[in-house]
Design a protein around this motif. Structure first.
Motif, PDB file in Angstrom:
ATOM      1  N   GLU A 107      -7.297  21.679   7.836  1.00  0.00           N
ATOM      2  CA  GLU A 107      -6.438  22.851   7.946  1.00  0.00           C
ATOM      3  C   GLU A 107      -6.273  23.547   6.597  1.00  0.00           C
ATOM      4  O   GLU A 107      -6.114  24.784   6.543  1.00  0.00           O
ATOM      5  CB  GLU A 107      -5.071  22.482   8.527  1.00  0.00           C
ATOM      6  N   MET A 108      -6.344  22.783   5.498  1.00  0.00           N
ATOM      7  CA  MET A 108      -6.259  23.397   4.181  1.00  0.00           C
ATOM      8  C   MET A 108      -7.542  24.145   3.841  1.00  0.00           C
ATOM      9  O   MET A 108      -7.522  25.241   3.275  1.00  0.00           O
ATOM     10  CB  MET A 108      -5.976  22.325   3.126  1.00  0.00           C
ATOM     11  N   SER A 109      -8.683  23.552   4.188  1.00  0.00           N
ATOM     12  CA  SER A 109      -9.965  24.235   3.979  1.00  0.00           C
ATOM     13  C   SER A 109     -10.019  25.527   4.770  1.00  0.00           C
ATOM     14  O   SER A 109     -10.487  26.568   4.276  1.00  0.00           O
ATOM     15  CB  SER A 109     -11.121  23.319   4.389  1.00  0.00           C
ATOM     16  N   GLN A 110      -9.521  25.489   6.007  1.00  0.00           N
ATOM     17  CA  GLN A 110      -9.538  26.681   6.850  1.00  0.00           C
ATOM     18  C   GLN A 110      -8.610  27.758   6.302  1.00  0.00           C
ATOM     19  O   GLN A 110      -8.944  28.948   6.306  1.00  0.00           O
ATOM     20  CB  GLN A 110      -9.149  26.301   8.281  1.00  0.00           C
ATOM     21  N   ALA A 111      -7.433  27.333   5.798  1.00  0.00           N
ATOM     22  CA  ALA A 111      -6.501  28.300   5.224  1.00  0.00           C
ATOM     23  C   ALA A 111      -7.101  28.952   3.986  1.00  0.00           C
ATOM     24  O   ALA A 111      -6.965  30.163   3.770  1.00  0.00           O
ATOM     25  CB  ALA A 111      -5.182  27.609   4.868  1.00  0.00           C
TER      26      ALA A 111
END
Length: 247
Positions: A107-111
């Motif tokens: 989710e951090m990579s996507q953000a």
């Protein structure tokens, strides 16, 4: 300086990006690609371009992403402003550890990707080039000695691209007027798609180096069948194997 590195830089500057006097050039590279960066600066100086450099540090990227609050990810306006003033972008791979960001939560990579999207889209308006510098880490992933891997990469980069373009144009002439493409490979890949009205493109070194593809795109909703990918893919520090798609 290794003459192969200098030749690589000349291919990037002349064949890929057609750098001109006064061009604003952005280079993003890993520390392990320092030799190629130096050769690029030399070639750019000879052509009167104006380069700037930012190092790619996966350990710093990992530390930032693991400390960041997902809600705080926003577009870096200063980086976007710099990209808006850029004529040419060179992105150079070849870092020390391809798995460095493998423990960053998805989710951090996507953000981060969402926040970076305006910058990525702005880059598409430049004369952008993606390449790699052969390193010991890359050789290890390829299961080769460093010297053998270097030869592998440089043999793919330092060639007569005018002759290669002409050779690939034969496939363009076959693919461009085609209406349907049918691909069968092994026991698992059997896929058909319509390509009528779609343009066949000759990847002869405009954006990717090494280049060497001829590609097109399917008519939307025309793809049918199954395709299996038997080669691994590295994405955001993770290795993906055995990917398959059924249409």
């Amino acid at each position: 300086m290794d003459t192969r590195v200098r030749r690589h830089a000349e291919v990037l500057v002349d064949q890929c990006a057609d750098v001109r006097r006064g061009d604003m050039v952005t280079i993003r590279a890993s520390r392990q690609a320092e030799a190629l960066v130096v050769a690029l600066y030399e070639a750019l100086g000879q052509r009167g371009a104006r380069p700037s450099l930012s190092w790619s540090l996966p350990r710093a990227t990992r530390a930032y992403a693991r400390a960041m609050d997902e809600a705080d990810y926003t577009t870096k306006d200063h980086e976007l402003a710099a990209m808006e003033e850029t004529d040419v972008v060179f992105l150079i791979g070849g870092g020390p550890n391809a798995f460095e960001t493998s423990d960053v939560p998805p989710e951090m990579s996507q953000a981060g990707s969402r926040a970076h999207k305006p910058i990525s889209e702005q880059r598409l308006d430049t004369r952008w080039v993606i390449t790699t510098h052969p390193t010991a880490a890359g050789a290890q992933r390829a299961g080769m000695s460093t010297a053998t891997y270097e030869e592998f990469v440089y043999d793919a980069v330092n060639k007569d691209w005018a002759a290669q373009s002409e050779f690939q144009s034969q496939l363009v002439e076959i693919l461009d007027p085609a209406e349907t493409v049918h691909i069968v490979s092994g026991d698992t890949t059997d896929i058909t798609m319509r390509v009528d009205g779609m343009r066949a493109c000759n990847d002869d070194g405009d954006h990717n180096m090494p280049a060497g593809e001829v590609f097109t795109a399917p008519v939307p909703d025309s793809v049918a069948g199954e395709v299996y990918f038997d080669k691994p893919l590295m994405r955001q520090g993770n290795e993906i194997r055995g990917a398959a798609l059924t249409f």
